[in-house]
Design a protein around this motif. Structure first.
Motif, PDB file in Angstrom:
ATOM      1  N   TYR A   1       0.743  -1.130  -0.180  1.00 52.87           N
ATOM      2  CA  TYR A   1      -0.128   0.024  -0.152  1.00 52.87           C
ATOM      3  C   TYR A   1       0.784   1.157   0.001  1.00 52.87           C
ATOM      4  O   TYR A   1       1.806   1.300   0.695  1.00 52.87           O
TER       5      TYR A   1
ATOM      6  N   LEU B   1       0.882   5.619  -0.188  1.00 50.29           N
ATOM      7  CA  LEU B   1       0.359   6.822  -0.009  1.00 50.29           C
ATOM      8  C   LEU B   1       0.965   8.155  -0.477  1.00 50.29           C
ATOM      9  O   LEU B   1       2.333   8.164  -0.236  1.00 50.29           O
TER      10      LEU B   1
ATOM     11  N   TYR C   1       1.434  12.194   0.833  1.00 47.09           N
ATOM     12  CA  TYR C   1       0.966  13.294   1.707  1.00 47.09           C
ATOM     13  C   TYR C   1       1.544  14.653   0.919  1.00 47.09           C
ATOM     14  O   TYR C   1       2.748  14.779   0.608  1.00 47.09           O
TER      15      TYR C   1
ATOM     16  N   PHE D   1      -3.091  13.830   4.087  1.00 47.98           N
ATOM     17  CA  PHE D   1      -3.272  12.739   3.370  1.00 47.98           C
ATOM     18  C   PHE D   1      -3.936  13.080   2.219  1.00 47.98           C
ATOM     19  O   PHE D   1      -4.997  13.902   2.065  1.00 47.98           O
TER      20      PHE D   1
ATOM     21  N   SER E   1      -4.076   7.563  -2.159  1.00 53.60           N
ATOM     22  CA  SER E   1      -3.216   6.255  -2.009  1.00 53.60           C
ATOM     23  C   SER E   1      -3.665   5.132  -2.900  1.00 53.60           C
ATOM     24  O   SER E   1      -4.592   5.346  -3.784  1.00 53.60           O
TER      25      SER E   1
ATOM     26  N   PHE F   1       5.278  14.169   0.432  1.00 52.82           N
ATOM     27  CA  PHE F   1       5.950  12.722   1.001  1.00 52.82           C
ATOM     28  C   PHE F   1       5.303  11.525   0.221  1.00 52.82           C
ATOM     29  O   PHE F   1       3.906  11.393   0.130  1.00 52.82           O
TER      30      PHE F   1
ATOM     31  N   LYS G   1       3.727   0.649   2.753  1.00 55.62           N
ATOM     32  CA  LYS G   1       3.589  -0.069   4.262  1.00 55.62           C
ATOM     33  C   LYS G   1       3.294  -1.544   3.724  1.00 55.62           C
ATOM     34  O   LYS G   1       2.926  -1.808   2.720  1.00 55.62           O
TER      35      LYS G   1
ATOM     36  N   LEU H   1       4.226   2.920   8.577  1.00 59.03           N
ATOM     37  CA  LEU H   1       4.627   3.586   7.211  1.00 59.03           C
ATOM     38  C   LEU H   1       5.839   4.101   7.217  1.00 59.03           C
ATOM     39  O   LEU H   1       6.672   4.527   8.184  1.00 59.03           O
TER      40      LEU H   1
END
Lengths: 111, 115
Positions: free
Chosen positions: A32, A34, A36, A46, A49, A89, A93, A99
Motif C-alpha cells: 500500500y 500513500l 501526503y 493525506f 493512496s 511525501f 507500508k 508507514l
C-alpha cells in the motif's frame, strides 16, 4: 537503508501545467502506497493512496500510478495550481506494519 | 474526517529540561503513533502508542528518553526528556481512524527548539 526514495528534492512547474512527482521503493513486500502534502508549520495532509493490486488511482486533479515491476510510483497533478506548492511525501507500508516515508519533494508552482 | 489537536504548537526549551506534548482526537481511533521530523529530513516513527500498556518503540528510540502514555483511545502524550539541541524537531502524532486501515492522519505538529 532507505526503502522509499524521492530522488528529486525540488520541482518547479508553471501554473496550469502537469506536476509529476516520483518515488521509488526497494521492498517488494510493500502493498500500500500513500502520498501526503505538507505545508510549513502544519502536519502532513493525506492526499491519495493506491493498493498494490492496482496500477492507477484517480481523485480529481490527483492521479497516482504504480509500476510494481519497476518498484516506482508517481503522483500527477493536473492542472497545477499555486496552492499546490508544498512538500510532498510518498509513503509505503506492508500489511499492518508502519508507514515508511520518503525524503520529500518540494513542489513550487510558478504563476 | 476528524480533528487532531496537539499542544503546545511550539516551544523553546532549555537544555536538560523535559517537555510533554499532548495529542487529542475527536473521533474513534484504532491506532496512534508519534513521529519526529528533524530539520530538512523526512518523518521518522518514534513509537506506536498502545492504550493502557507500554508503547512499542522503533530502533534508536527508548522509553527513558521518549516516555509515551495513552490512557484512553483518543488521547496520548509524548515526553521529550533531558533535552539537548539535537532534539530540536517537529513532533507529530498520527492516528488510524476507525473504519480505516491503511491511511494515517496527522496532527498539526509541535515545533520544539532546544537551546
Amino acid at each position: 537503508d532507505q526503502q522509499v526514495k524521492q530522488n528529486s528534492p525540488s520541482l518547479s512547474v508553471q501554473e496550469g501545467r502537469i506536476s509529476i512527482l516520483n518515488c521509488d521503493y526497494t521492498n517488494s513486500m510493500f502493498d500500500y502506497f500513500l502520498w501526503y502534502k505538507k505545508y510549513p508549520a502544519e502536519g502532513p495532509t493525506f492526499l491519495i493512496s493506491i493498493s498494490s493490486i492496482k496500477d492507477k488511482n484517480e481523485d480529481g486533479r490527483f492521479t497516482v500510478f504504480l509500476n510494481k515491476s519497476a518498484k516506482h510510483l508517481s503522483l500527477h497533478i493536473v492542472p497545477s495550481q499555486p496552492g499546490d506548492s508544498a512538500v510532498y511525501f510518498c509513503a509505503a507500508k506492508e500489511g499492518a506494519q508502519k508507514l515508511v516515508f520518503g525524503q520529500g519533494t518540494r513542489l513550487t508552482i510558478n504563476p | 474526517s476528524a480533528v487532531i489537536s496537539q499542544k503546545p504548537s511550539r516551544d523553546i526549551c532549555q537544555r536538560g529540561t523535559s517537555l510533554t506534548i499532548q495529542c487529542q482526537v475527536d473521533s474513534q481511533v484504532t491506532m496512534m503513533f508519534w513521529y519526529r521530523q528533524q530539520p530538512g529530513q523526512s518523518l521518522t516513527l518514534i513509537a506506536t502508542a498502545n492504550q493502557g500498556s507500554e508503547a512499542t518503540y522503533e530502533s534508536g528510540f527508548v522509553i527513558d528518553k521518549f516516555p509515551i502514555s495513552r490512557p484512553n483511545l483518543t488521547f496520548s502524550t509524548l515526553t521529550v526528556s533531558n533535552m539537548s539541541p539535537e532534539d530540536s524537531s517537529i513532533y507529530l502524532c498520527s492516528v488510524v481512524l476507525a473504519g480505516y486501515y491503511n491511511e494515517q492522519f496527522f496532527g498539526p505538529g509541535t515545533r520544539l527548539t532546544v537551546l
